[in-house]
Design a protein around this motif. Structure first.
Motif, mmCIF file in Angstrom:
data_model
loop_
_atom_site.group_PDB
_atom_site.id
_atom_site.type_symbol
_atom_site.label_atom_id
_atom_site.label_comp_id
_atom_site.label_asym_id
_atom_site.label_seq_id
_atom_site.Cartn_x
_atom_site.Cartn_y
_atom_site.Cartn_z
ATOM 1 N N SER A 1 1.025 -1.393 -0.052
ATOM 2 C CA SER A 1 -0.100 -0.055 -0.076
ATOM 3 C C SER A 1 1.089 1.203 -0.075
ATOM 4 C CB SER A 1 -1.019 -0.106 1.151
ATOM 5 O OG SER A 1 -0.247 -0.167 2.486
ATOM 6 N N GLU A 2 1.930 1.097 0.520
ATOM 7 C CA GLU A 2 2.805 2.335 0.577
ATOM 8 C C GLU A 2 4.002 2.709 -0.498
ATOM 9 O OE1 GLU A 2 4.278 2.615 4.525
ATOM 10 O OE2 GLU A 2 2.429 2.755 5.557
ATOM 11 N N LYS A 3 4.486 1.483 -0.754
ATOM 12 C CA LYS A 3 5.533 1.610 -1.932
ATOM 13 C C LYS A 3 5.034 0.941 -3.232
ATOM 14 C CE LYS A 3 8.907 1.774 1.501
ATOM 15 N NZ LYS A 3 10.427 1.524 1.860
ATOM 16 N N GLY A 4 4.138 0.097 -3.167
ATOM 17 C CA GLY A 4 3.444 -0.295 -4.428
ATOM 18 C C GLY A 4 4.253 -1.861 -4.608
ATOM 19 N N GLU A 5 3.568 -2.233 -5.633
ATOM 20 C CA GLU A 5 3.654 -3.749 -5.955
ATOM 21 C C GLU A 5 5.147 -4.035 -6.731
ATOM 22 O OE1 GLU A 5 0.826 -6.244 -7.847
ATOM 23 O OE2 GLU A 5 2.225 -8.119 -8.183
ATOM 24 N N VAL A 6 5.575 -3.027 -7.626
ATOM 25 C CA VAL A 6 6.671 -2.956 -8.246
ATOM 26 C C VAL A 6 7.817 -3.002 -7.243
ATOM 27 C CG1 VAL A 6 8.115 -2.002 -10.087
ATOM 28 C CG2 VAL A 6 5.726 -2.012 -10.569
ATOM 29 N N ASN B 1 12.855 -10.145 -5.330
ATOM 30 C CA ASN B 1 13.815 -10.844 -6.358
ATOM 31 C C ASN B 1 15.176 -10.453 -5.491
ATOM 32 O OD1 ASN B 1 16.113 -10.017 -8.390
ATOM 33 N ND2 ASN B 1 14.662 -11.555 -9.391
ATOM 34 N N SER B 2 15.681 -9.553 -5.090
ATOM 35 C CA SER B 2 16.866 -9.176 -4.560
ATOM 36 C C SER B 2 16.952 -9.916 -3.285
ATOM 37 C CB SER B 2 17.221 -7.712 -4.055
ATOM 38 O OG SER B 2 16.353 -7.388 -3.455
ATOM 39 N N THR B 3 16.058 -10.464 -2.504
ATOM 40 C CA THR B 3 15.927 -11.088 -1.294
ATOM 41 C C THR B 3 16.079 -12.673 -1.580
ATOM 42 O OG1 THR B 3 14.219 -9.540 -0.141
ATOM 43 C CG2 THR B 3 14.642 -11.909 1.010
ATOM 44 N N LEU B 4 15.459 -13.018 -2.806
ATOM 45 C CA LEU B 4 15.673 -14.396 -3.117
ATOM 46 C C LEU B 4 17.143 -14.440 -3.560
ATOM 47 C CD1 LEU B 4 14.205 -17.152 -4.018
ATOM 48 C CD2 LEU B 4 14.302 -16.025 -6.483
ATOM 49 N N LYS B 5 17.729 -13.739 -4.232
ATOM 50 C CA LYS B 5 19.232 -13.927 -4.631
ATOM 51 C C LYS B 5 20.024 -14.097 -3.607
ATOM 52 C CE LYS B 5 18.708 -12.395 -9.354
ATOM 53 N NZ LYS B 5 18.540 -11.188 -10.132
ATOM 54 N N LYS B 6 19.651 -13.009 -2.555
ATOM 55 C CA LYS B 6 20.655 -13.055 -1.106
ATOM 56 C C LYS B 6 20.468 -14.449 -0.598
ATOM 57 C CE LYS B 6 20.178 -8.412 -0.054
ATOM 58 N NZ LYS B 6 19.431 -7.337 0.452
ATOM 59 N N LEU B 7 19.306 -14.686 -0.426
ATOM 60 C CA LEU B 7 19.294 -16.473 0.338
ATOM 61 C C LEU B 7 19.754 -17.333 -0.301
ATOM 62 C CD1 LEU B 7 15.436 -16.132 1.552
ATOM 63 C CD2 LEU B 7 17.301 -16.083 2.902
ATOM 64 N N GLY C 1 3.923 -16.506 -2.788
ATOM 65 C CA GLY C 1 3.037 -17.160 -4.321
ATOM 66 C C GLY C 1 3.551 -16.516 -5.651
ATOM 67 N N GLY C 2 3.895 -15.098 -5.638
ATOM 68 C CA GLY C 2 4.372 -14.663 -6.706
ATOM 69 C C GLY C 2 5.847 -14.734 -7.170
ATOM 70 N N THR C 3 6.768 -15.059 -5.937
ATOM 71 C CA THR C 3 8.230 -15.231 -6.145
ATOM 72 C C THR C 3 8.731 -15.602 -7.492
ATOM 73 O OG1 THR C 3 8.248 -15.185 -3.565
ATOM 74 C CG2 THR C 3 10.312 -15.532 -5.112
ATOM 75 N N PRO C 4 8.320 -16.749 -7.951
ATOM 76 C CA PRO C 4 9.226 -17.278 -9.342
ATOM 77 C C PRO C 4 8.599 -16.654 -10.353
ATOM 78 C CG PRO C 4 7.441 -18.872 -8.351
ATOM 79 C CD PRO C 4 7.343 -17.631 -7.405
ATOM 80 N N CYS C 5 7.603 -15.778 -10.277
ATOM 81 C CA CYS C 5 6.782 -15.346 -11.518
ATOM 82 C C CYS C 5 7.173 -13.942 -12.098
ATOM 83 C CB CYS C 5 5.402 -15.370 -11.158
ATOM 84 S SG CYS C 5 4.649 -16.664 -10.422
#
Ligand code: S3P
Length: 173
Positions: A48-53, A60-66, A79-83
């Motif tokens: 709501s404050e920063k938007g979906e983009v 995406n960056s959190t996934l890469k770090k992990l 649910g949307g992570t791989p998409c």
């Protein structure tokens, strides 16, 4: 080994993931929790404050770090992570990583998600279970392209969490 669970909202990624991590004696990580820790605000607030983009970039960056960590763990993605972006490619190319799609039928997802849709930024506007069912059908049509690339697919429309964990363990070893 890193075990990455993917699937639609309500597919059981977090509850199955926690149980699976316990059975395998691995740490459990949850994508939304990692994002909330890093950003210091809740996922609905990020939307709501920063938007979906913005959320998708952070996801995406959190996934890469992990996935760059040398550790073994079970990760429940969002649910949307791989998409979005190159996230599915990142999962598939990650070393010593197995991806598992928790596949759940549309009516089962709709009945699970209806009561709790108000906490979910993408579903909160849907007024009836029929409308939710329709939304999920269209959304899954777009997302199946990504979910379908997982190394393994487990049918999770029926069965207890223990049974689903059992099926995953059988696939893994
Ligand atoms: C989303 C799923 C949510 C959360 C966000 C967006 C999605 O995670 O990341 O609300 O795009 O499907 P869960 O699948 O853990 O509910």
């Amino acid at each position: 080994m890193k075990i990455v669970l993917i699937g639609y909202m309500g597919s059981g990624k977090s509850s199955v993931g926690k149980k699976l991590a316990g059975v395998l004696s691995l740490p459990f990580k949850d994508m939304d929790t990692e994002i909330e820790k890093n950003e210091g605000i809740s996922v609905p607030k990020i939307f709501s404050e920063k938007g979906e983009v913005y959320f998708r970039k952070v996801e995406n960056s959190t996934l890469k770090k992990l996935l760059q960590l040398p550790d073994s763990f079970v990760l429940a993605t969002g649910g949307g992570t791989p998409c979005y972006g190159n996230s599915m490619e990142t999962i598939l190319k990650s070393k010593d990583t197995v991806s598992i799609y928790l596949k759940v039928s549309i009516p089962v997802l709709a009945s699970r998600l209806f009561a709790e849709r108000t906490h979910r930024p993408l579903l909160a506007h849907l007024l009836s279970e029929a409308e939710l069912n329709d939304y999920i059908r269209k959304h899954l049509f777009e997302r199946n392209h990504y979910y379908g690339q997982a190394n393994n697919t487990i049918d999770c429309s029926t069965g207890t969490i223990d049974e689903i964990v059992g099926k995953i363990v059988l696939k893994l070893f």
